[in-house]
Design a protein around this motif. Sequence first.
Motif, PDB file in Angstrom:
ATOM      1  N   ALA A   4       0.813  -1.213   0.000  1.00 23.22           N
ATOM      2  CA  ALA A   4       0.000   0.000   0.000  1.00 23.22           C
ATOM      3  C   ALA A   4       0.851   1.271   0.000  1.00 23.22           C
ATOM      4  O   ALA A   4       0.311   2.356  -0.225  1.00 23.22           O
ATOM      5  CB  ALA A   4      -0.926   0.002   1.223  1.00 23.22           C
ATOM      6  N   TYR A   5       2.148   1.167   0.240  1.00 24.69           N
ATOM      7  CA  TYR A   5       2.989   2.363   0.338  1.00 24.69           C
ATOM      8  C   TYR A   5       2.934   3.255  -0.898  1.00 24.69           C
ATOM      9  O   TYR A   5       2.843   4.481  -0.770  1.00 24.69           O
ATOM     10  CB  TYR A   5       4.434   1.971   0.652  1.00 24.69           C
ATOM     11  N   PRO A   6       3.019   2.709  -2.124  1.00 24.46           N
ATOM     12  CA  PRO A   6       2.922   3.590  -3.301  1.00 24.46           C
ATOM     13  C   PRO A   6       1.608   4.361  -3.347  1.00 24.46           C
ATOM     14  O   PRO A   6       1.598   5.551  -3.698  1.00 24.46           O
ATOM     15  CB  PRO A   6       3.046   2.615  -4.479  1.00 24.46           C
ATOM     16  N   PHE A   7       0.505   3.703  -2.977  1.00 26.88           N
ATOM     17  CA  PHE A   7      -0.786   4.391  -2.963  1.00 26.88           C
ATOM     18  C   PHE A   7      -0.800   5.480  -1.890  1.00 26.88           C
ATOM     19  O   PHE A   7      -1.340   6.571  -2.108  1.00 26.88           O
ATOM     20  CB  PHE A   7      -1.919   3.397  -2.713  1.00 26.88           C
ATOM     21  N   VAL A   8      -0.217   5.183  -0.737  1.00 30.42           N
ATOM     22  CA  VAL A   8      -0.136   6.178   0.332  1.00 30.42           C
ATOM     23  C   VAL A   8       0.672   7.382  -0.145  1.00 30.42           C
ATOM     24  O   VAL A   8       0.314   8.536   0.112  1.00 30.42           O
ATOM     25  CB  VAL A   8       0.485   5.569   1.602  1.00 30.42           C
ATOM     26  N   MET A   9       1.780   7.127  -0.857  1.00 25.86           N
ATOM     27  CA  MET A   9       2.586   8.224  -1.381  1.00 25.86           C
ATOM     28  C   MET A   9       1.787   9.059  -2.378  1.00 25.86           C
ATOM     29  O   MET A   9       1.839  10.291  -2.363  1.00 25.86           O
ATOM     30  CB  MET A   9       3.854   7.685  -2.050  1.00 25.86           C
ATOM     31  N   PHE A  10       1.032   8.389  -3.248  1.00 27.12           N
ATOM     32  CA  PHE A  10       0.194   9.090  -4.226  1.00 27.12           C
ATOM     33  C   PHE A  10      -0.810  10.000  -3.522  1.00 27.12           C
ATOM     34  O   PHE A  10      -0.963  11.178  -3.880  1.00 27.12           O
ATOM     35  CB  PHE A  10      -0.535   8.071  -5.106  1.00 27.12           C
ATOM     36  N   MET A  11      -1.487   9.487  -2.506  1.00 26.84           N
ATOM     37  CA  MET A  11      -2.485  10.274  -1.791  1.00 26.84           C
ATOM     38  C   MET A  11      -1.820  11.435  -1.045  1.00 26.84           C
ATOM     39  O   MET A  11      -2.384  12.536  -0.964  1.00 26.84           O
ATOM     40  CB  MET A  11      -3.248   9.387  -0.809  1.00 26.84           C
ATOM     41  N   ALA A  12      -0.628  11.203  -0.503  1.00 24.39           N
ATOM     42  CA  ALA A  12       0.081  12.273   0.204  1.00 24.39           C
ATOM     43  C   ALA A  12       0.478  13.394  -0.757  1.00 24.39           C
ATOM     44  O   ALA A  12       0.352  14.588  -0.428  1.00 24.39           O
ATOM     45  CB  ALA A  12       1.320  11.708   0.894  1.00 24.39           C
ATOM     46  N   PHE A  46       2.975  17.248 -17.264  1.00 27.46           N
ATOM     47  CA  PHE A  46       3.015  15.809 -17.011  1.00 27.46           C
ATOM     48  C   PHE A  46       4.424  15.263 -17.238  1.00 27.46           C
ATOM     49  O   PHE A  46       4.938  14.474 -16.428  1.00 27.46           O
ATOM     50  CB  PHE A  46       2.021  15.086 -17.918  1.00 27.46           C
ATOM     51  N   VAL A  47       5.062  15.689 -18.320  1.00 31.03           N
ATOM     52  CA  VAL A  47       6.430  15.229 -18.612  1.00 31.03           C
ATOM     53  C   VAL A  47       7.396  15.696 -17.532  1.00 31.03           C
ATOM     54  O   VAL A  47       8.241  14.923 -17.054  1.00 31.03           O
ATOM     55  CB  VAL A  47       6.878  15.726 -20.000  1.00 31.03           C
ATOM     56  N   ASN A  48       7.283  16.953 -17.123  1.00 30.85           N
ATOM     57  CA  ASN A  48       8.172  17.478 -16.085  1.00 30.85           C
ATOM     58  C   ASN A  48       8.017  16.724 -14.769  1.00 30.85           C
ATOM     59  O   ASN A  48       9.000  16.412 -14.095  1.00 30.85           O
ATOM     60  CB  ASN A  48       7.895  18.965 -15.860  1.00 30.85           C
ATOM     61  N   VAL A  49       6.762  16.439 -14.398  1.00 28.66           N
ATOM     62  CA  VAL A  49       6.524  15.706 -13.151  1.00 28.66           C
ATOM     63  C   VAL A  49       7.071  14.289 -13.268  1.00 28.66           C
ATOM     64  O   VAL A  49       7.666  13.765 -12.309  1.00 28.66           O
ATOM     65  CB  VAL A  49       5.019  15.681 -12.808  1.00 28.66           C
ATOM     66  N   ALA A  50       6.911  13.663 -14.439  1.00 30.06           N
ATOM     67  CA  ALA A  50       7.436  12.314 -14.635  1.00 30.06           C
ATOM     68  C   ALA A  50       8.961  12.298 -14.478  1.00 30.06           C
ATOM     69  O   ALA A  50       9.514  11.402 -13.816  1.00 30.06           O
ATOM     70  CB  ALA A  50       7.034  11.786 -16.007  1.00 30.06           C
ATOM     71  N   ALA A 157       3.227   5.516  -9.020  1.00 29.00           N
ATOM     72  CA  ALA A 157       2.423   6.367  -8.135  1.00 29.00           C
ATOM     73  C   ALA A 157       2.711   7.841  -8.405  1.00 29.00           C
ATOM     74  O   ALA A 157       1.794   8.673  -8.463  1.00 29.00           O
ATOM     75  CB  ALA A 157       2.717   6.029  -6.680  1.00 29.00           C
ATOM     76  N   GLY A 158       3.993   8.176  -8.590  1.00 27.86           N
ATOM     77  CA  GLY A 158       4.356   9.563  -8.877  1.00 27.86           C
ATOM     78  C   GLY A 158       3.847  10.026 -10.225  1.00 27.86           C
ATOM     79  O   GLY A 158       3.387  11.166 -10.381  1.00 27.86           O
ATOM     80  N   ILE A 159       3.894   9.135 -11.220  1.00 29.98           N
ATOM     81  CA  ILE A 159       3.383   9.479 -12.549  1.00 29.98           C
ATOM     82  C   ILE A 159       1.869   9.684 -12.491  1.00 29.98           C
ATOM     83  O   ILE A 159       1.311  10.558 -13.171  1.00 29.98           O
ATOM     84  CB  ILE A 159       3.765   8.391 -13.563  1.00 29.98           C
ATOM     85  N   GLY A 160       1.184   8.887 -11.660  1.00 30.93           N
ATOM     86  CA  GLY A 160      -0.252   9.095 -11.465  1.00 30.93           C
ATOM     87  C   GLY A 160      -0.542  10.466 -10.893  1.00 30.93           C
ATOM     88  O   GLY A 160      -1.508  11.131 -11.290  1.00 30.93           O
ATOM     89  N   TYR A 161       0.313  10.912  -9.987  1.00 28.59           N
ATOM     90  CA  TYR A 161       0.163  12.267  -9.445  1.00 28.59           C
ATOM     91  C   TYR A 161       0.349  13.303 -10.542  1.00 28.59           C
ATOM     92  O   TYR A 161      -0.367  14.314 -10.589  1.00 28.59           O
ATOM     93  CB  TYR A 161       1.190  12.478  -8.328  1.00 28.59           C
ATOM     94  N   GLY A 162       1.292  13.066 -11.447  1.00 27.63           N
ATOM     95  CA  GLY A 162       1.487  13.976 -12.571  1.00 27.63           C
ATOM     96  C   GLY A 162       0.246  14.080 -13.442  1.00 27.63           C
ATOM     97  O   GLY A 162      -0.092  15.163 -13.936  1.00 27.63           O
ATOM     98  N   VAL A 164      -2.844  13.695 -12.373  1.00 33.91           N
ATOM     99  CA  VAL A 164      -3.807  14.505 -11.618  1.00 33.91           C
ATOM    100  C   VAL A 164      -3.506  15.989 -11.795  1.00 33.91           C
ATOM    101  O   VAL A 164      -4.412  16.803 -12.021  1.00 33.91           O
ATOM    102  CB  VAL A 164      -3.779  14.125 -10.118  1.00 33.91           C
ATOM    103  N   ALA A 165      -2.226  16.353 -11.715  1.00 32.10           N
ATOM    104  CA  ALA A 165      -1.836  17.758 -11.869  1.00 32.10           C
ATOM    105  C   ALA A 165      -2.169  18.270 -13.266  1.00 32.10           C
ATOM    106  O   ALA A 165      -2.680  19.390 -13.428  1.00 32.10           O
ATOM    107  CB  ALA A 165      -0.343  17.912 -11.588  1.00 32.10           C
ATOM    108  N   ALA A 166      -1.908  17.459 -14.302  1.00 30.19           N
ATOM    109  CA  ALA A 166      -2.198  17.872 -15.675  1.00 30.19           C
ATOM    110  C   ALA A 166      -3.699  18.047 -15.893  1.00 30.19           C
ATOM    111  O   ALA A 166      -4.139  19.010 -16.536  1.00 30.19           O
ATOM    112  CB  ALA A 166      -1.632  16.844 -16.655  1.00 30.19           C
ATOM    113  N   LEU A 167      -4.493  17.141 -15.363  1.00 29.20           N
ATOM    114  CA  LEU A 167      -5.949  17.254 -15.487  1.00 29.20           C
ATOM    115  C   LEU A 167      -6.473  18.477 -14.740  1.00 29.20           C
ATOM    116  O   LEU A 167      -7.418  19.138 -15.198  1.00 29.20           O
ATOM    117  CB  LEU A 167      -6.614  15.983 -14.953  1.00 29.20           C
TER     118      LEU A 167
END
Length: 221
Positions: A4-12, A46-50, A157-162, A164-167
């Motif tokens: 669950a750690y990657p998901f926790v990081m994504f939510m954080a 998105f690319v920058n965050v990735a 998880a980090g790319i998923g956050y990217g 969210v930011a792009a959307l």
Amino acid sequence: MTEAYPFVMFMALVALFSPLAALSAFMQVVGHFTRGDQRRLAAGLFVNVAIFVLAAVWLGEPLLRLLGVSTAALTVTGGIAILLAGVPMMQGAGEVAPEQAAAVKETEGRESGQGWQSIMFTPVTFPLTIGGTSFGMIVAFSSNAEGVADQIGYTLAGIGYGAVAALTLIAAGHVHRRVSARARMILARIAGILLTAIGVTLLADGGTRLVVATLASLRGA
């Protein structure tokens, strides 16, 4: 590593980003660009965050040691950058009076693709989307990785956050086109207050950790 750690990081990361606050902030920064430019900004973000996530997960700890930079110092820098962006918005700098909205809207409609690159890194990517705190958070989580598979999980998880930011950036463009000039002025003030509060929090957090680390090093010496 707990799965669950990657998901926790994504939510954080999403909680730190605060999409509602970011929506208001993005509106003031990207609202006057054309839809095409906003899509380019979202793709670039998105690319920058990735890239940022890849560097944090795979190179974060050794990179910080090599540069001699602490996550606390990065947090302070992010706090200062957010304050520089938030205080003018809170004070209403650059606001357009409602009676001028029609003329501004016509000008916005004729915007070309020139200029969007100038805000791609600052302030869209840094500090509105990523910064020292998010970098330190990713490094801290990825330090629990026990192998390549775990690091891939944190990367995704980090790319998923990217994403969210792009959307959020694209949504900001849609909202900007549909709200009145007075509503944009109010949202700009609210975004400025939120950004200023976040900046002060980051400054206090990073500054405190810098002082504690300095005192600890002096005692050790």
